[in-house]
Design a protein around this motif. Structure first.
Motif, PDB file in Angstrom:
ATOM      1  N   HIS A   1       1.060   4.053  -2.943  1.00  0.00           N
ATOM      2  CA  HIS A   1       0.762   5.447  -2.603  1.00  0.00           C
ATOM      3  C   HIS A   1       1.861   6.377  -3.138  1.00  0.00           C
ATOM      4  O   HIS A   1       1.579   7.487  -3.610  1.00  0.00           O
ATOM      5  CB  HIS A   1       0.640   5.597  -1.087  1.00  0.00           C
TER       6      HIS A   1
ATOM      7  N   TYR B   1      -7.750   0.750   0.312  1.00  0.00           N
ATOM      8  CA  TYR B   1      -6.981  -0.495   0.292  1.00  0.00           C
ATOM      9  C   TYR B   1      -6.810  -1.057   1.710  1.00  0.00           C
ATOM     10  O   TYR B   1      -7.010  -2.255   1.950  1.00  0.00           O
ATOM     11  CB  TYR B   1      -5.610  -0.254  -0.342  1.00  0.00           C
ATOM     12  N   LEU B   2      -6.449  -0.186   2.666  1.00  0.00           N
ATOM     13  CA  LEU B   2      -6.262  -0.636   4.039  1.00  0.00           C
ATOM     14  C   LEU B   2      -7.561  -1.178   4.636  1.00  0.00           C
ATOM     15  O   LEU B   2      -7.567  -2.229   5.284  1.00  0.00           O
ATOM     16  CB  LEU B   2      -5.740   0.524   4.905  1.00  0.00           C
TER      17      LEU B   2
ATOM     18  N   THR C   1      -5.310   4.830  -0.808  1.00  0.00           N
ATOM     19  CA  THR C   1      -4.656   3.985   0.199  1.00  0.00           C
ATOM     20  C   THR C   1      -5.596   3.580   1.324  1.00  0.00           C
ATOM     21  O   THR C   1      -5.556   2.440   1.798  1.00  0.00           O
ATOM     22  CB  THR C   1      -3.441   4.731   0.786  1.00  0.00           C
TER      23      THR C   1
ATOM     24  N   GLY D   1       0.813  -1.210   0.000  1.00  0.00           N
ATOM     25  CA  GLY D   1       0.000   0.000   0.000  1.00  0.00           C
ATOM     26  C   GLY D   1       0.844   1.258   0.000  1.00  0.00           C
ATOM     27  O   GLY D   1       0.533   2.235  -0.696  1.00  0.00           O
ATOM     28  N   VAL D   2       1.948   1.244   0.768  1.00  0.00           N
ATOM     29  CA  VAL D   2       2.845   2.407   0.818  1.00  0.00           C
ATOM     30  C   VAL D   2       3.490   2.650  -0.542  1.00  0.00           C
ATOM     31  O   VAL D   2       3.554   3.790  -1.022  1.00  0.00           O
ATOM     32  CB  VAL D   2       3.933   2.196   1.901  1.00  0.00           C
TER      33      VAL D   2
END
Length: 358
Positions: free
Chosen positions: A56, A67-68, A64, A52-53
């Protein structure tokens, strides 16, 4: 997310992780220790968060938070799968050292089938926005059924062979043992399958059934097929290690089904609100959108995390005198295994591994 390069790199990365996992499992079949399971579980969770990072940073418009929220939801719903996996493993009397391989193959099959479901779901939602009403109502109904389960129902689920497993049984004769973890063997001039194949099919097909509520749930948080797919993939990738990590704690999570029911109900209501906001059904407000509050993704993420924390902590507190509980469960598990083994001996199925394939 529609960037072909991102899709290509992501799929290649997920396939590489599966291949790596296969190489580790097949090289030395064994039952992972608690320490090993913790290490690998942390590794896969870190990989999911790092993904995810990276996305982003790579694409600043990457949602993001969606997604989380999707990953956490899929991960929490996957814990409920583990109850049934445990029952299936006991039903087929799978030797501990082969359980990793069974789970990994079953999960790989489930991911492929889920990808098909996700593609179909995304296309259907694009064509018929009214499906949000159906998804929302289905999740609320599922949540109600889950909340009505008693602790005994949750802990004592029974496994009934599905049509796919019965079809494999009719198609090929089944050996009376696991034959050192092989899937098929040739004995007395006849090709036979081992119980290893049956349990793999059972795990994979059962996980697909769980997708019937988890996929609509994540579509309630995001309509981006890329996020839906990756959240499912990373949640499934660490499921094998999670099984060995929490199998001793599963029976202590006595309130987990209430927590999962609350999450499904919350997302179901969110879907209905979204459907009303995007409404185009002529018999609802003349086909115009309805002015209703929409739940932000930040609020969704906060509510999901809060529900998980409360249900988990409440479960652990309620079973903190778990010594007797664990002993009772081990006794029940041993009795169940003896019963299953005896039943299979009578039926001429799974018994031992002393016979060697020709």
């Amino acid at each position: 997310m529609t960037d072909p390069l991102v899709w290509t790199v992501t799929i290649a990365f997920i396939v590489a992780l599966f291949v790596f996992d296969f190489a580790v499992v097949i090289r030395k079949p064994h039952e992972p220790s608690f320490k090993e399971s913790v290490g690998w579980s942390v590794f896969y969770i870190a990989i999911a968060l790092l993904f995810g990072v990276v996305l982003h940073i790579w694409h600043h418009d990457f949602p993001t938070m969606e997604y989380l929220a999707g990953y956490i939801t899929e991960k929490s719903l996957s814990v409920d799968n583990l109850f049934v996996f445990l029952v299936i493993m006991t039903r087929f009397a799978v030797p501990p050292k082969y359980r990793s391989r069974v789970l990994l193959v079953g999960i790989a099959v489930a991911l492929i089938l889920r990808a098909i479901f996700i593609a179909a779901g995304a296309a259907a939602l694009d064509a018929f926005s009214a499906l949000f009403y159906i998804f929302g109502a289905f999740l609320i109904y599922t949540a109600w059924g889950l909340a009505k389960e008693s602790e005994e129902d949750t802990a004592g689920k029974e496994y009934e062979e599905g049509r796919l497993v019965r079809f494999v049984r009719r198609l090929y004769p089944v050996t009376d043992g696991y034959r050192e973890g092989r899937v098929t063997v040739k004995e007395a001039g006849q090709r036979m399958v081992t119980p290893m194949l049956l349990v793999m099919v059972a795990i994979g097909s059962t996980d697909v059934l769980f997708a019937l509520d988890s996929i609509p749930a994540i579509f309630g948080l995001t309509q981006d097929p890329f996020i839906v797919f990756t959240a499912n993939a990373f949640a499934l990738l660490g499921l094998r290690q999670l099984y060995f990590l929490v199998q001793g704690l599963l029976q202590r999570l006595v309130y987990l089904h209430y927590g999962l029911a609350a999450i499904l109900a919350f997302i179901g209501v969110k879907l209905v609100l979204h459907a009303l906001h995007e409404n185009n059904l002529p018999f609802i407000n003349g086909g115009e959108h309805v002015s209703v509050p929409e739940v932000s993704i930040g609020l969704s993420l906060s509510v999901i995390l809060a529900i998980l924390v409360v249900s988990t902590v409440a479960s652990l507190l309620a079973t903190r005198g778990g010594g007797k509980l664990d002993a009772d469960l081990e006794a029940e598990r041993g009795t169940a295994l003896e019963h299953v083994t005896g039943e299979l001996e009578i039926n001429g199925e799974v018994t031992s591994d002393d016979r060697k394939p020709e």
